[in-house]
Design a protein around this motif. Structure first.
Motif, mmCIF file in Angstrom:
data_model
loop_
_atom_site.group_PDB
_atom_site.id
_atom_site.type_symbol
_atom_site.label_atom_id
_atom_site.label_comp_id
_atom_site.label_asym_id
_atom_site.label_seq_id
_atom_site.Cartn_x
_atom_site.Cartn_y
_atom_site.Cartn_z
ATOM 1 N N ARG A 5 -37.694 -4.714 -34.653
ATOM 2 C CA ARG A 5 -36.413 -5.019 -35.458
ATOM 3 C C ARG A 5 -35.194 -4.895 -34.602
ATOM 4 O O ARG A 5 -35.145 -4.044 -33.755
ATOM 5 C CB ARG A 5 -36.224 -4.140 -36.596
ATOM 6 C CG ARG A 5 -37.451 -3.903 -37.603
ATOM 7 C CD ARG A 5 -37.514 -3.018 -38.692
ATOM 8 N NE ARG A 5 -36.403 -3.732 -39.773
ATOM 9 C CZ ARG A 5 -36.029 -2.875 -40.826
ATOM 10 N NH1 ARG A 5 -36.592 -1.470 -40.791
ATOM 11 N NH2 ARG A 5 -35.155 -3.431 -41.479
ATOM 12 N N PRO A 6 -34.139 -5.433 -34.765
ATOM 13 C CA PRO A 6 -33.162 -5.563 -34.010
ATOM 14 C C PRO A 6 -32.214 -4.214 -34.173
ATOM 15 O O PRO A 6 -32.520 -3.432 -35.283
ATOM 16 C CB PRO A 6 -32.233 -6.658 -34.629
ATOM 17 C CG PRO A 6 -32.576 -6.920 -35.759
ATOM 18 C CD PRO A 6 -34.019 -6.698 -35.872
ATOM 19 N N PRO A 7 -31.659 -3.704 -33.068
ATOM 20 C CA PRO A 7 -30.920 -2.301 -33.545
ATOM 21 C C PRO A 7 -29.821 -2.282 -34.628
ATOM 22 O O PRO A 7 -29.246 -3.324 -34.818
ATOM 23 C CB PRO A 7 -30.237 -2.249 -32.115
ATOM 24 C CG PRO A 7 -30.145 -3.371 -31.414
ATOM 25 C CD PRO A 7 -31.456 -4.257 -32.027
ATOM 26 N N LEU A 8 -29.558 -1.282 -35.326
ATOM 27 C CA LEU A 8 -28.990 -1.215 -36.365
ATOM 28 C C LEU A 8 -27.484 -1.154 -35.835
ATOM 29 O O LEU A 8 -26.627 -1.639 -36.369
ATOM 30 C CB LEU A 8 -29.047 0.112 -37.220
ATOM 31 C CG LEU A 8 -28.226 0.427 -38.457
ATOM 32 C CD1 LEU A 8 -28.633 -0.390 -39.463
ATOM 33 C CD2 LEU A 8 -28.572 2.040 -38.992
ATOM 34 N N LEU A 9 -26.790 -0.518 -34.702
ATOM 35 C CA LEU A 9 -25.695 -0.403 -34.390
ATOM 36 C C LEU A 9 -25.179 -1.615 -33.691
ATOM 37 O O LEU A 9 -25.874 -2.005 -32.708
ATOM 38 C CB LEU A 9 -25.409 0.812 -33.516
ATOM 39 C CG LEU A 9 -23.924 1.298 -33.427
ATOM 40 C CD1 LEU A 9 -23.540 1.847 -34.417
ATOM 41 C CD2 LEU A 9 -24.116 2.287 -32.340
ATOM 42 N N ALA A 10 -24.058 -2.347 -34.200
ATOM 43 C CA ALA A 10 -23.651 -3.434 -33.634
ATOM 44 C C ALA A 10 -22.929 -3.158 -32.303
ATOM 45 O O ALA A 10 -22.365 -2.095 -32.069
ATOM 46 C CB ALA A 10 -22.549 -3.966 -34.611
ATOM 47 N N PRO A 11 -23.344 -4.001 -31.226
ATOM 48 C CA PRO A 11 -22.373 -4.001 -29.870
ATOM 49 C C PRO A 11 -20.938 -4.192 -30.003
ATOM 50 O O PRO A 11 -20.627 -4.795 -30.995
ATOM 51 C CB PRO A 11 -23.204 -4.965 -29.235
ATOM 52 C CG PRO A 11 -23.546 -6.028 -30.274
ATOM 53 C CD PRO A 11 -23.881 -5.375 -31.195
ATOM 54 N N PRO A 12 -20.273 -3.688 -29.012
ATOM 55 C CA PRO A 12 -18.920 -4.078 -29.067
ATOM 56 C C PRO A 12 -18.643 -5.758 -29.143
ATOM 57 O O PRO A 12 -17.382 -6.044 -29.716
ATOM 58 C CB PRO A 12 -18.293 -3.682 -27.573
ATOM 59 C CG PRO A 12 -19.246 -2.656 -27.232
ATOM 60 C CD PRO A 12 -20.648 -3.012 -27.687
ATOM 61 N N PHE A 304 -25.283 4.906 -43.899
ATOM 62 C CA PHE A 304 -25.241 3.228 -44.049
ATOM 63 C C PHE A 304 -26.678 2.613 -44.826
ATOM 64 O O PHE A 304 -26.370 1.583 -45.628
ATOM 65 C CB PHE A 304 -24.780 2.917 -42.534
ATOM 66 C CG PHE A 304 -24.964 1.346 -42.527
ATOM 67 C CD1 PHE A 304 -24.018 0.607 -42.669
ATOM 68 C CD2 PHE A 304 -26.101 0.439 -42.345
ATOM 69 C CE1 PHE A 304 -23.661 -0.824 -42.603
ATOM 70 C CE2 PHE A 304 -26.008 -0.847 -42.042
ATOM 71 C CZ PHE A 304 -24.875 -1.481 -42.311
ATOM 72 N N VAL A 305 -27.810 3.193 -44.090
ATOM 73 C CA VAL A 305 -28.953 2.632 -44.695
ATOM 74 C C VAL A 305 -29.012 2.938 -46.274
ATOM 75 O O VAL A 305 -29.487 2.025 -46.768
ATOM 76 C CB VAL A 305 -30.021 3.204 -43.581
ATOM 77 C CG1 VAL A 305 -31.464 2.634 -44.594
ATOM 78 C CG2 VAL A 305 -30.126 2.440 -42.186
ATOM 79 N N TYR A 306 -28.970 3.932 -46.645
ATOM 80 C CA TYR A 306 -29.009 4.530 -47.868
ATOM 81 C C TYR A 306 -28.260 3.583 -48.785
ATOM 82 O O TYR A 306 -28.687 2.979 -49.783
ATOM 83 C CB TYR A 306 -28.476 5.903 -48.029
ATOM 84 C CG TYR A 306 -28.570 6.316 -49.501
ATOM 85 C CD1 TYR A 306 -29.687 6.818 -50.227
ATOM 86 C CD2 TYR A 306 -27.119 6.458 -50.285
ATOM 87 C CE1 TYR A 306 -29.554 7.103 -51.481
ATOM 88 C CE2 TYR A 306 -26.944 6.594 -51.420
ATOM 89 C CZ TYR A 306 -28.303 7.254 -52.242
ATOM 90 O OH TYR A 306 -28.121 7.332 -53.630
ATOM 91 N N TRP A 307 -26.985 3.401 -48.361
ATOM 92 C CA TRP A 307 -26.081 2.746 -49.427
ATOM 93 C C TRP A 307 -26.533 1.316 -49.338
ATOM 94 O O TRP A 307 -26.311 0.196 -50.302
ATOM 95 C CB TRP A 307 -24.552 2.729 -49.061
ATOM 96 C CG TRP A 307 -23.954 4.130 -49.567
ATOM 97 C CD1 TRP A 307 -23.540 5.124 -48.992
ATOM 98 C CD2 TRP A 307 -23.473 4.189 -50.912
ATOM 99 N NE1 TRP A 307 -23.259 6.216 -49.733
ATOM 100 C CE2 TRP A 307 -23.123 5.446 -51.110
ATOM 101 C CE3 TRP A 307 -23.753 3.348 -51.877
ATOM 102 C CZ2 TRP A 307 -22.590 6.087 -52.226
ATOM 103 C CZ3 TRP A 307 -23.237 3.912 -53.416
ATOM 104 C CH2 TRP A 307 -22.554 5.130 -53.437
ATOM 105 N N ARG A 308 -26.818 0.677 -48.184
ATOM 106 C CA ARG A 308 -27.135 -0.693 -47.995
ATOM 107 C C ARG A 308 -28.420 -0.906 -48.798
ATOM 108 O O ARG A 308 -28.514 -1.917 -49.628
ATOM 109 C CB ARG A 308 -27.465 -1.155 -46.630
ATOM 110 C CG ARG A 308 -27.954 -2.436 -46.443
ATOM 111 C CD ARG A 308 -28.614 -2.846 -45.051
ATOM 112 N NE ARG A 308 -29.933 -1.898 -44.785
ATOM 113 C CZ ARG A 308 -30.644 -1.625 -43.786
ATOM 114 N NH1 ARG A 308 -30.095 -2.035 -42.516
ATOM 115 N NH2 ARG A 308 -31.619 -1.235 -43.896
#
Length: 313
Positions: A5-12, A304-308
């Motif tokens: 799975r791709p990482p959750l945190l977006a890169p800059p 974030f994951v909870y609300w998503r």
């Protein structure tokens, strides 16, 4: 075989794929030594090609150069200037690199960075980017507001509704920067009111409210307890309604940092428990969580994951 799975945190670079490819090329072992994969292609050429393709999309140009300024290997901008001393893209990238890194290197470097910004501005008069590099430099060294406003004005004269310009000035006017709460609120509201329909500047008051929450969270235990109350009341409701109507549901042109704005809007909607409105925002975000503003919460990723997932349901 299980897919990773791709990482959750977006890169800059957010979801800017051409910028990501350029950064990947620059991070390759050969490029780290200043050479291309064939050992003849100068490393700066990947950046030059990216910026040539960007053209006068000032919003995306500013985003790309600001990310590159923090990510470039140190020798890339130096060699580019050496090879092409009059190249306006080289001058602009070098100016932004110097401005971004001057805060750790002292006032002498800051003076040279300021000169580099002005030289880049003279080389490409239409471009707001050198002025935003200079504004970043002035923020780092706490220049008086009376000096920063003319620099900001130079940038927005060239690109009137430039998102980066407004957000940089917002951070400057924040009490976490060098301003006051009234400065912050007034600037954000005026920007949102005056911006055209579809502009991401409709979210400026939400960005200001988030800044205020961050300011109060670091003010002590009492202020921290009261920080989340910033989301209670009719003003916050009106700001969210405006952001939804004037930006999220509008058919405005795409902009480089839309993912950051989607995360800001989702954050505001979760703070105000507006799950039905948050659901389509989270769908557009997908798995790409930005550090800010979720970092203001005790467990950013979990929240974030909870609300998503709640809103998916």
């Amino acid at each position: 075989m299980l897919r990773r799975r791709p990482p959750l945190l977006a890169p800059p670079e957010l979801n800017d794929r051409p910028l990501r490819r350029t950064l990947d090329e620059l991070r390759s072992p050969h490029q780290l030594h200043g050479l291309g994969a064939d050992r003849t292609r100068a490393s700066w050429k990947a950046v030059a090609e990216l910026l040539h393709a960007t053209g006068q999309d000032w919003d995306r140009r500013v985003h790309r150069i600001s990310v590159l300024a923090h990510a470039l290997p140190a020798n890339v901008s130096v060699r580019w200037i050496a090879d092409r001393p009059e190249d306006r893209d080289a001058l602009t990238v070098r100016a932004y690199v110097q401005a971004a890194r001057a805060v750790t290197e002292g006032r002498a470097v800051a003076e040279r960075a300021g000169d580099a910004c002005l030289r880049a501005a003279a080389a490409y008069p239409e471009d707001p980017t050198p002025w935003l590099a200079l504004l970043l430099l002035m923020h780092s060294f706490a220049a008086p507001t009376s000096d920063t406003v003319p620099v900001w004005t130079e940038a927005v004269t060239r690109d009137p509704w430039n998102r980066t310009a407004y957000h940089q000035m917002l951070r400057y006017l924040s009490p976490r920067g060098h301003g006051t709460v009234p400065d912050l609120i007034d600037f954000s509201r005026q920007g949102a009111i005056q911006a055209p329909h579809g502009s991401p500047l409709a979210l400026l008051p939400l960005a200001a409210r988030t800044e205020l929450v961050a300011h109060r969270r670091r003010g002590g235990s009492t202020d921290a307890l009261l920080a989340d109350r910033q989301w209670n009341g009719p003003e916050a409701t009106r700001e969210i309604d405006t952001a939804l109507a004037k930006w999220f549901h509008a058919s405005g042109p795409p902009h480089a940092e839309a993912l950051a704005d989607l995360n800001l809007l989702a954050f505001a909607l979760t703070r105000t428990r507006r799950g039905a409105d948050a659901a389509p925002v989270f769908r557009r975000i997908g798995r790409q969580m930005t550090p800010h503003p979720w970092e203001l919460l005790p467990n950013p990723a979990e929240t974030f994951v909870y609300w998503r997932d709640q809103n998916r349901a």
